[in-house]
Design a protein around this motif. Structure first.
Motif, PDB file in Angstrom:
ATOM      1  N   HIS A  46      22.521  13.041   0.250  1.00  0.00           N
ATOM      2  CA  HIS A  46      23.521  13.525   0.438  1.00  0.00           C
ATOM      3  C   HIS A  46      23.168  15.095   0.412  1.00  0.00           C
ATOM      4  N   VAL A  47      23.859  15.764   1.262  1.00  0.00           N
ATOM      5  CA  VAL A  47      23.836  17.205   1.714  1.00  0.00           C
ATOM      6  C   VAL A  47      24.530  17.847   0.486  1.00  0.00           C
ATOM      7  N   PRO A  48      23.696  18.757  -0.379  1.00  0.00           N
ATOM      8  CA  PRO A  48      24.549  19.450  -1.349  1.00  0.00           C
ATOM      9  C   PRO A  48      25.760  20.331  -0.781  1.00  0.00           C
ATOM     10  N   PHE A  49      26.665  20.653  -1.752  1.00  0.00           N
ATOM     11  CA  PHE A  49      27.720  21.537  -1.340  1.00  0.00           C
ATOM     12  C   PHE A  49      27.569  22.850  -1.796  1.00  0.00           C
ATOM     13  N   THR A  50      26.699  23.178  -3.200  1.00  0.00           N
ATOM     14  CA  THR A  50      26.850  24.391  -3.881  1.00  0.00           C
ATOM     15  C   THR A  50      25.976  25.358  -3.045  1.00  0.00           C
ATOM     16  N   PRO A  51      26.206  26.465  -2.999  1.00  0.00           N
ATOM     17  CA  PRO A  51      25.253  27.569  -2.222  1.00  0.00           C
ATOM     18  C   PRO A  51      23.939  27.593  -2.932  1.00  0.00           C
ATOM     19  N   GLY A  52      23.172  28.197  -2.063  1.00  0.00           N
ATOM     20  CA  GLY A  52      21.709  28.302  -2.698  1.00  0.00           C
ATOM     21  C   GLY A  52      20.615  27.388  -1.894  1.00  0.00           C
ATOM     22  N   ARG A  53      19.568  27.484  -2.550  1.00  0.00           N
ATOM     23  CA  ARG A  53      18.343  26.605  -2.094  1.00  0.00           C
ATOM     24  C   ARG A  53      18.295  25.406  -2.966  1.00  0.00           C
ATOM     25  N   HIS A  54      18.067  24.512  -2.183  1.00  0.00           N
ATOM     26  CA  HIS A  54      18.089  22.945  -3.016  1.00  0.00           C
ATOM     27  C   HIS A  54      17.180  22.325  -2.351  1.00  0.00           C
ATOM     28  N   THR A  55      16.045  21.403  -3.267  1.00  0.00           N
ATOM     29  CA  THR A  55      15.163  20.764  -2.655  1.00  0.00           C
ATOM     30  C   THR A  55      15.352  19.183  -3.193  1.00  0.00           C
ATOM     31  N   ARG A  56      15.463  18.416  -2.252  1.00  0.00           N
ATOM     32  CA  ARG A  56      15.551  17.034  -2.466  1.00  0.00           C
ATOM     33  C   ARG A  56      14.345  16.281  -1.986  1.00  0.00           C
ATOM     34  N   THR A  57      14.062  15.390  -2.751  1.00  0.00           N
ATOM     35  CA  THR A  57      12.911  14.345  -2.590  1.00  0.00           C
ATOM     36  C   THR A  57      13.613  12.764  -2.113  1.00  0.00           C
ATOM     37  N   ILE A  58      13.130  12.274  -0.901  1.00  0.00           N
ATOM     38  CA  ILE A  58      13.792  11.111  -0.493  1.00  0.00           C
ATOM     39  C   ILE A  58      12.754  10.072  -0.572  1.00  0.00           C
ATOM     40  N   ALA A  59      13.115   9.002  -1.517  1.00  0.00           N
ATOM     41  CA  ALA A  59      12.160   7.781  -1.308  1.00  0.00           C
ATOM     42  C   ALA A  59      12.393   6.914  -0.079  1.00  0.00           C
ATOM     43  N   MET A  60      11.253   6.770   0.888  1.00  0.00           N
ATOM     44  CA  MET A  60      11.123   6.157   1.886  1.00  0.00           C
ATOM     45  C   MET A  60      10.908   4.622   1.732  1.00  0.00           C
ATOM     46  N   PHE A  61      11.623   3.649   2.626  1.00  0.00           N
ATOM     47  CA  PHE A  61      11.234   2.380   2.451  1.00  0.00           C
ATOM     48  C   PHE A  61      11.179   1.921   4.020  1.00  0.00           C
ATOM     49  N   VAL A  62      10.771   0.719   4.166  1.00  0.00           N
ATOM     50  CA  VAL A  62      10.108  -0.093   5.404  1.00  0.00           C
ATOM     51  C   VAL A  62      10.806  -1.349   5.484  1.00  0.00           C
ATOM     52  N   PRO A  63      11.648  -1.920   6.345  1.00  0.00           N
ATOM     53  CA  PRO A  63      11.967  -3.566   6.113  1.00  0.00           C
ATOM     54  C   PRO A  63      10.731  -4.224   6.382  1.00  0.00           C
ATOM     55  N   GLU A  64      10.599  -5.481   5.668  1.00  0.00           N
ATOM     56  CA  GLU A  64       9.516  -6.069   5.946  1.00  0.00           C
ATOM     57  C   GLU A  64      10.100  -7.631   6.434  1.00  0.00           C
ATOM     58  N   SER A  65       9.096  -8.316   6.947  1.00  0.00           N
ATOM     59  CA  SER A  65       9.495  -9.737   7.602  1.00  0.00           C
ATOM     60  C   SER A  65       9.492 -10.696   6.235  1.00  0.00           C
ATOM     61  N   THR A  66      10.196 -11.698   6.487  1.00  0.00           N
ATOM     62  CA  THR A  66      10.576 -12.720   5.307  1.00  0.00           C
ATOM     63  C   THR A  66       9.492 -13.605   4.963  1.00  0.00           C
ATOM     64  N   SER A  67       8.987 -14.256   6.185  1.00  0.00           N
ATOM     65  CA  SER A  67       7.932 -15.140   6.227  1.00  0.00           C
ATOM     66  C   SER A  67       6.434 -14.826   6.587  1.00  0.00           C
ATOM     67  N   THR A  68       5.635 -15.567   6.081  1.00  0.00           N
ATOM     68  CA  THR A  68       3.941 -15.238   6.470  1.00  0.00           C
ATOM     69  C   THR A  68       3.942 -15.334   7.974  1.00  0.00           C
ATOM     70  N   LEU A  69       4.487 -16.364   8.643  1.00  0.00           N
ATOM     71  CA  LEU A  69       4.542 -16.492  10.096  1.00  0.00           C
ATOM     72  C   LEU A  69       5.094 -15.197  10.592  1.00  0.00           C
ATOM     73  N   GLN A  70       6.226 -14.516  10.287  1.00  0.00           N
ATOM     74  CA  GLN A  70       7.055 -13.532  11.067  1.00  0.00           C
ATOM     75  C   GLN A  70       6.078 -12.355  10.747  1.00  0.00           C
ATOM     76  N   LYS A  71       5.487 -12.159   9.635  1.00  0.00           N
ATOM     77  CA  LYS A  71       4.506 -11.328   9.280  1.00  0.00           C
ATOM     78  C   LYS A  71       3.287 -11.234  10.431  1.00  0.00           C
ATOM     79  N   PHE A  72       2.599 -12.196  10.607  1.00  0.00           N
ATOM     80  CA  PHE A  72       1.460 -12.380  11.459  1.00  0.00           C
ATOM     81  C   PHE A  72       2.027 -12.202  12.860  1.00  0.00           C
TER      82      PHE A  72
END
Length: 105
Positions: free
Chosen positions: A38-64
């Motif tokens: 979310h973008v902060p509303f209050t004036p000033g300098r803000h630093t945000r750390t975003i946790a990244m994620f990746v979708p995964e295949s559900t089966s071993t066959l799909q992964k291969f």
């Protein structure tokens, strides 16, 4: 009439959605991570750390198959990342962090 306080779930303010791509072993551009903040509303300098994620295949066959063809699972609609609705049924894996600085006037 009672007023409920604004919570992150009830307030849908502006967000920045981040999609990071990079080359894999074969030189194909593949998704390295998705995240939103979310973008902060209050004036000033803000630093945000975003946790990244990746979708995964559900089966071993799909992964291969995705490894062999070089086509890994990815989201096509950025609203899936921003809203979070329906993501509980999607298998994802944590994939690092991205730090963003905001200068709000």
């Amino acid at each position: 009439l009672t007023r409920r306080p604004l919570t992150p779930a009830s307030f849908a303010g502006p967000q920045i959605v981040v999609s990071v791509y990079g080359p894999d072993f074969f030189g194909n551009d593949v998704v390295r991570g998705y995240g939103a903040v979310h973008v902060p509303f209050t004036p000033g300098r803000h630093t945000r750390t975003i946790a990244m994620f990746v979708p995964e295949s559900t089966s071993t066959l799909q992964k291969f198959t995705s490894w062999f063809t070089g086509r890994r699972p990815e989201f096509t609609d950025p609203r899936v990342i921003a809203q979070g609705e329906g993501r509980e049924v999607t298998r994802v894996r944590s994939q690092g962090f991205v730090t963003i600085s905001f200068n709000v006037v």
